[in-house]
Scaffold this active site. Structure first.
Site, short mmCIF file in Angstrom:
data_model
loop_
_atom_site.label_atom_id
_atom_site.label_comp_id
_atom_site.label_asym_id
_atom_site.label_seq_id
_atom_site.Cartn_x
_atom_site.Cartn_y
_atom_site.Cartn_z
N LYS A 159 40.46 -41.78 -78.71
CA LYS A 159 41.12 -42.84 -77.95
C LYS A 159 41.31 -42.48 -76.48
O LYS A 159 41.21 -41.31 -76.10
CB LYS A 159 42.47 -43.16 -78.62
CG LYS A 159 42.36 -43.78 -80.01
CD LYS A 159 43.75 -44.19 -80.49
CE LYS A 159 43.73 -44.85 -81.85
NZ LYS A 159 45.09 -45.32 -82.23
N ASN A 165 47.93 -42.01 -80.03
CA ASN A 165 47.81 -40.96 -81.04
C ASN A 165 46.40 -40.39 -81.15
O ASN A 165 46.00 -39.88 -82.19
CB ASN A 165 48.36 -41.45 -82.39
CG ASN A 165 47.63 -42.66 -82.91
OD1 ASN A 165 46.71 -43.16 -82.29
ND2 ASN A 165 48.05 -43.13 -84.08
N HIS A 204 41.31 -42.59 -83.97
CA HIS A 204 41.28 -43.57 -85.04
C HIS A 204 40.31 -43.08 -86.10
O HIS A 204 39.28 -42.50 -85.77
CB HIS A 204 40.80 -44.93 -84.53
CG HIS A 204 40.36 -45.85 -85.65
ND1 HIS A 204 41.24 -46.62 -86.35
CD2 HIS A 204 39.14 -46.03 -86.23
CE1 HIS A 204 40.58 -47.27 -87.31
NE2 HIS A 204 39.30 -46.93 -87.25
N GLU A 247 33.40 -51.01 -89.70
CA GLU A 247 33.67 -50.43 -88.38
C GLU A 247 32.42 -49.77 -87.80
O GLU A 247 32.17 -49.87 -86.60
CB GLU A 247 34.84 -49.44 -88.48
CG GLU A 247 36.16 -50.17 -88.77
CD GLU A 247 37.34 -49.24 -88.99
OE1 GLU A 247 38.45 -49.75 -89.21
OE2 GLU A 247 37.17 -48.00 -88.97
#
Ligand code: ATP
Ligand code: MG
Length: 137
Positions: free
Chosen positions: A9, A112, A115, A126
């Site tokens: 991320k 965080n 993913h 995905e």
């Protein structure tokens, strides 16, 4: 061998943690079989996280995901989906086990660092959302 989908991320990419996070995957039996660095559009982020669109944190989540580039990957290995979730640690870094990516690197429940797909069906969806078959090697 199983495949799962992973995102490093924006918070982690900004802090130059791409290499350290990929090292965790490789050290724990997950091999990157596809990878690219992208800057997600709002449409992509909203589509990717559509399951969360009624959640109170949805807007914040989308804003964070489009703030700066990410690294998307397909990871392959034995029990890759569950193994990746173990390597990542709990969603909230305050609850993450020692040695996990989120324990070591995450800033908060929102920022965080990673993913990972949570089930075979979401992994397939995905992966297809970001990669064509010929990009997986
Ligand atoms: P991911 O799907 O990103 O691998 P996860 O499955 O552990 O993480 P989800 O419940 O699917 O967690 O939430 C998706 C993402 O939404 C989380 O990774 C986090 O960035 C964000 N998020 C979840 N809960 C909160 C919250 N209470 N406040 C802010 N952001 C949150
Ligand atoms: Mg999830």
């Amino acid at each position: 061998l199983e495949r799962t989908f992973s995102i490093i991320k924006p918070d982690a990419v900004r802090r130059n943690l791409i290499g350290k996070i990929i090292a965790k995957f490789e050290e724990n039996g997950l091999r990157p079989v596809a990878m690219k660095k992208i800057h997600m559009t709002r449409e992509q982020a909203e589509g990717f996280y559509a399951v969360h669109k009624e959640r109170p944190f949805f807007t914040e989540l989308v804003e964070q995901m489009i703030a700066s580039p990410v690294v998307v990957q397909v990871l392959e290995g034995e029990n890759a989906i569950a193994r990746n979730r173990e390597i990542m640690g709990a969603t909230n870094p305050a609850n993450a086990d020692e040695g996990t990516i989120r324990k070591e690197f995450a800033l908060s429940v929102g920022e965080n660092s990673v993913h990972g797909s949570d089930a075979p069906e979401t992994a397939r969806e995905e992966i297809k959302f970001f990669f064509t078959d010929d990009e997986i090697v």
